[in-house]
Design a protein around this motif. Structure first.
Motif, PDB file in Angstrom:
ATOM      1  N   ALA A   2      25.180 -11.914 -10.001  1.00 36.82           N
ATOM      2  CA  ALA A   2      26.002 -10.898 -10.663  1.00 36.82           C
ATOM      3  C   ALA A   2      26.330 -11.299 -12.088  1.00 36.82           C
ATOM      4  N   THR A   3      26.426 -10.302 -12.954  1.00 41.27           N
ATOM      5  CA  THR A   3      26.789 -10.526 -14.355  1.00 41.27           C
ATOM      6  C   THR A   3      28.165  -9.926 -14.636  1.00 41.27           C
ATOM      7  N   LEU A   4      28.685 -10.220 -15.818  1.00 37.78           N
ATOM      8  CA  LEU A   4      29.964  -9.652 -16.223  1.00 37.78           C
ATOM      9  C   LEU A   4      29.880  -8.126 -16.254  1.00 37.78           C
ATOM     10  N   ALA A   5      28.743  -7.613 -16.690  1.00 42.91           N
ATOM     11  CA  ALA A   5      28.558  -6.164 -16.731  1.00 42.91           C
ATOM     12  C   ALA A   5      28.630  -5.561 -15.327  1.00 42.91           C
ATOM     13  N   ASP A   6      28.076  -6.306 -14.331  1.00 41.52           N
ATOM     14  CA  ASP A   6      28.139  -5.829 -12.947  1.00 41.52           C
ATOM     15  C   ASP A   6      29.581  -5.748 -12.466  1.00 41.52           C
ATOM     16  N   VAL A   7      30.359  -6.773 -12.800  1.00 41.45           N
ATOM     17  CA  VAL A   7      31.770  -6.792 -12.404  1.00 41.45           C
ATOM     18  C   VAL A   7      32.509  -5.623 -13.056  1.00 41.45           C
ATOM     19  N   ALA A   8      32.270  -5.429 -14.355  1.00 42.12           N
ATOM     20  CA  ALA A   8      32.934  -4.345 -15.078  1.00 42.12           C
ATOM     21  C   ALA A   8      32.569  -2.987 -14.479  1.00 42.12           C
ATOM     22  N   ARG A   9      31.285  -2.823 -14.137  1.00 38.94           N
ATOM     23  CA  ARG A   9      30.838  -1.555 -13.576  1.00 38.94           C
ATOM     24  C   ARG A   9      31.472  -1.321 -12.201  1.00 38.94           C
ATOM     25  N   ARG A  10      31.520  -2.368 -11.369  1.00 37.86           N
ATOM     26  CA  ARG A  10      32.125  -2.237 -10.039  1.00 37.86           C
ATOM     27  C   ARG A  10      33.613  -1.903 -10.142  1.00 37.86           C
ATOM     28  N   ALA A  11      34.285  -2.492 -11.116  1.00 41.88           N
ATOM     29  CA  ALA A  11      35.728  -2.270 -11.267  1.00 41.88           C
ATOM     30  C   ALA A  11      36.052  -1.009 -12.057  1.00 41.88           C
ATOM     31  N   GLY A  12      35.045  -0.432 -12.725  1.00 37.90           N
ATOM     32  CA  GLY A  12      35.276   0.765 -13.514  1.00 37.90           C
ATOM     33  C   GLY A  12      36.020   0.492 -14.803  1.00 37.90           C
ATOM     34  N   VAL A  13      35.720  -0.658 -15.440  1.00 34.95           N
ATOM     35  CA  VAL A  13      36.364  -1.008 -16.709  1.00 34.95           C
ATOM     36  C   VAL A  13      35.284  -1.432 -17.695  1.00 34.95           C
ATOM     37  N   SER A  14      35.676  -1.660 -18.928  1.00 35.28           N
ATOM     38  CA  SER A  14      34.730  -2.140 -19.931  1.00 35.28           C
ATOM     39  C   SER A  14      34.486  -3.632 -19.728  1.00 35.28           C
ATOM     40  N   PRO A  15      33.325  -4.148 -20.156  1.00 37.00           N
ATOM     41  CA  PRO A  15      33.079  -5.589 -20.063  1.00 37.00           C
ATOM     42  C   PRO A  15      34.137  -6.408 -20.782  1.00 37.00           C
ATOM     43  N   ALA A  16      34.651  -5.894 -21.899  1.00 40.71           N
ATOM     44  CA  ALA A  16      35.679  -6.634 -22.642  1.00 40.71           C
ATOM     45  C   ALA A  16      36.942  -6.781 -21.816  1.00 40.71           C
ATOM     46  N   THR A  17      37.327  -5.697 -21.133  1.00 40.76           N
ATOM     47  CA  THR A  17      38.525  -5.751 -20.287  1.00 40.76           C
ATOM     48  C   THR A  17      38.305  -6.699 -19.118  1.00 40.76           C
ATOM     49  N   ALA A  18      37.141  -6.610 -18.492  1.00 42.81           N
ATOM     50  CA  ALA A  18      36.838  -7.507 -17.379  1.00 42.81           C
ATOM     51  C   ALA A  18      36.886  -8.958 -17.831  1.00 42.81           C
ATOM     52  N   SER A  19      36.340  -9.248 -19.013  1.00 46.13           N
ATOM     53  CA  SER A  19      36.326 -10.611 -19.534  1.00 46.13           C
ATOM     54  C   SER A  19      37.743 -11.125 -19.770  1.00 46.13           C
ATOM     55  N   ARG A  20      38.590 -10.264 -20.354  1.00 55.37           N
ATOM     56  CA  ARG A  20      39.967 -10.691 -20.621  1.00 55.37           C
ATOM     57  C   ARG A  20      40.700 -11.038 -19.325  1.00 55.37           C
ATOM     58  N   ILE A  21      40.509 -10.227 -18.309  1.00 56.25           N
ATOM     59  CA  ILE A  21      41.206 -10.469 -17.032  1.00 56.25           C
ATOM     60  C   ILE A  21      40.665 -11.724 -16.360  1.00 56.25           C
ATOM     61  N   ILE A  22      39.353 -11.858 -16.329  1.00 49.92           N
ATOM     62  CA  ILE A  22      38.735 -13.016 -15.662  1.00 49.92           C
ATOM     63  C   ILE A  22      39.116 -14.317 -16.354  1.00 49.92           C
ATOM     64  N   ASN A  23      39.199 -14.294 -17.679  1.00 46.88           N
ATOM     65  CA  ASN A  23      39.502 -15.516 -18.418  1.00 46.88           C
ATOM     66  C   ASN A  23      40.984 -15.718 -18.687  1.00 46.88           C
ATOM     67  N   GLY A  24      41.830 -14.866 -18.072  1.00 46.88           N
ATOM     68  CA  GLY A  24      43.265 -15.096 -18.148  1.00 46.88           C
ATOM     69  C   GLY A  24      43.883 -14.792 -19.495  1.00 46.88           C
ATOM     70  N   SER A  25      43.396 -13.778 -20.182  1.00 43.86           N
ATOM     71  CA  SER A  25      43.981 -13.404 -21.463  1.00 43.86           C
ATOM     72  C   SER A  25      45.431 -12.986 -21.286  1.00 43.86           C
ATOM     73  N   SER A  26      46.253 -13.304 -22.282  1.00 34.68           N
ATOM     74  CA  SER A  26      47.663 -12.942 -22.229  1.00 34.68           C
ATOM     75  C   SER A  26      47.904 -11.474 -22.578  1.00 34.68           C
ATOM     76  N   LYS A  27      46.852 -10.765 -22.996  1.00 34.39           N
ATOM     77  CA  LYS A  27      47.005  -9.346 -23.313  1.00 34.39           C
ATOM     78  C   LYS A  27      47.379  -8.595 -22.044  1.00 34.39           C
ATOM     79  N   PRO A  28      48.477  -7.811 -22.058  1.00 29.88           N
ATOM     80  CA  PRO A  28      48.950  -7.186 -20.827  1.00 29.88           C
ATOM     81  C   PRO A  28      47.989  -6.143 -20.273  1.00 29.88           C
ATOM     82  N   VAL A  29      47.854  -6.150 -18.940  1.00 34.24           N
ATOM     83  CA  VAL A  29      47.102  -5.113 -18.230  1.00 34.24           C
ATOM     84  C   VAL A  29      47.908  -4.756 -16.991  1.00 34.24           C
TER      85      VAL A  29
END
Length: 340
Positions: A2-29
């Motif tokens: 699986a790739t980041l794009a696959d995760v984003a597609r499964r979750a229905g979000v953009s790859p950037a949003t998926a990356s921020r969540i997976i890597n623990g960004s402090s940007k609120p979601v």
């Protein structure tokens, strides 16, 4: 794979949003969005690019430590060891008190991951709660998949690096000491029922009872909260139920000190009338009167070893590192042979 794009597609979000969540960004979601992405990570067994993990980890300097209560002498000693090693490595330690609330532990794992800590150390006991254990293990696995490291102290169901004190043997040594002195009517002040530490220490007491030809009836076991006040209350309940007890075995030193206080208030001599024994060998154990017989665990060393596991890369990534820690009996003045 699986790739980041696959995760984003499964979750229905953009790859950037998926990356921020997976890597623990402090940007609120929103919590719902975070849960969707983390669920997709688990479903797809997504593992981030190893090079990206190294880049992310190079910016992580803090270590998250989750304890039940750092004001508890048991956790204070463990924290000393944790901080000693972290300081030597130039790391900041973030202490989180869960106060034995499983929900708080889950929240702290998420919070620490959002702050991109380099590692998480769980220093409290495991719980007899299947749903919580499964949820905690899942969150820790997701955190590890994003480059974080995890080490635990005590018996937990998470399959990873661990420092495991021999609580069962400690309970065995504690009870064996009393039986060998000649005690038969022993009251036990146990910790909270839901903790694996309590279960393991009680298992050791019961094994010693069997080997010495005795029983440990449920009526002689009072559950408390691993603190001085509840230890005194449990000691009072045991004595009120069976005034002829000749010994009290407390499953930590704080509760044993509470029992000493209760006995003193009732004019009951220790150890002449009732012997008292504790567990852990906290610094105060040798300073109370009479000095407390107890089972010693190397608490500071346990913390230091757990932090070392959290900071050092294992040579073999295929198997968790498990460090067993022994227990030993420390004889002092609070125990003696029962009087006729």
């Amino acid at each position: 794979m699986a790739t980041l794009a696959d995760v984003a597609r499964r979750a229905g979000v953009s790859p950037a949003t998926a990356s921020r969540i997976i890597n623990g960004s402090s940007k609120p979601v929103t919590d719902a969005l975070r849960e969707r992405v983390l669920a997709a990570v688990e479903e797809l067994q997504y593992v981030p690019n190893a090079h990206a993990q190294l880049l992310a980890r190079s910016h992580r300097t803090a270590i998250g430590v989750i304890v039940h209560d750092v004001s508890d002498p048991y956790f204070a000693e463990i924290t000393r060891g944790l901080q000693r090693v972290a300081t030597a490595h130039g790391r900041l330690v973030i202490i989180c008190n869960s106060y034995r609330d499983p929900v708080k532990e889950l929240e702290y794992v998420e919070l620490l991951r959002a702050h991109q800590v380099a590692a998480i150390v769980l220093a409290g006991s495991g719980y007899h709660d299947e749903d919580f254990t499964k949820a905690l293990d899942g969150k820790l696995r997701v955190y590890e998949s994003t480059g974080g490291r995890v080490a635990v102290i005590g018996r937990h169901e998470h399959a990873g690096d661990a420092v495991v004190p021999d609580n069962e043997m400690g309970g065995y040594l504690l009870a064996s000491h009393l039986y060998e002195l000649g005690h038969e009517r022993i009251g036990v002040i146990a910790g909270p029922k839901q903790l694996t530490t309590t279960t393991d220490r009680l298992a050791g007491l019961r094994r010693a009872a069997r080997e010495h030809g005795h029983k440990l009836p449920a009526t002689r076991v009072a559950y408390a909260d691993f603190d001085r006040t509840s230890g005194a209350e449990a000691a009072a309940a045991l004595l009120d139920a069976e005034p002829d007890l000749t010994a009290m075995a407390a499953l930590n030193d704080s509760m044993a000190i509470g029992a000493l206080s209760l006995l003193r208030s009732r004019g009951i001599a220790v150890p002449e009338r009732v012997s008292v024994i504790g567990f852990d060998d906290m610094p105060i154990a040798r300073d109370v009167t009479p000095a407390l017989t107890t089972v010693r665990l190397p608490l500071v060393d346990m913390g230091a070893r757990a932090m070392t596991l959290a900071l050092e890369e294992p040579a073999d990534h295929t198997a968790p590192r498990i460090e067993q820690v022994g227990a030993e009996l420390v004889r002092r003045d609070s125990t003696g042979a029962p009087r006729p």
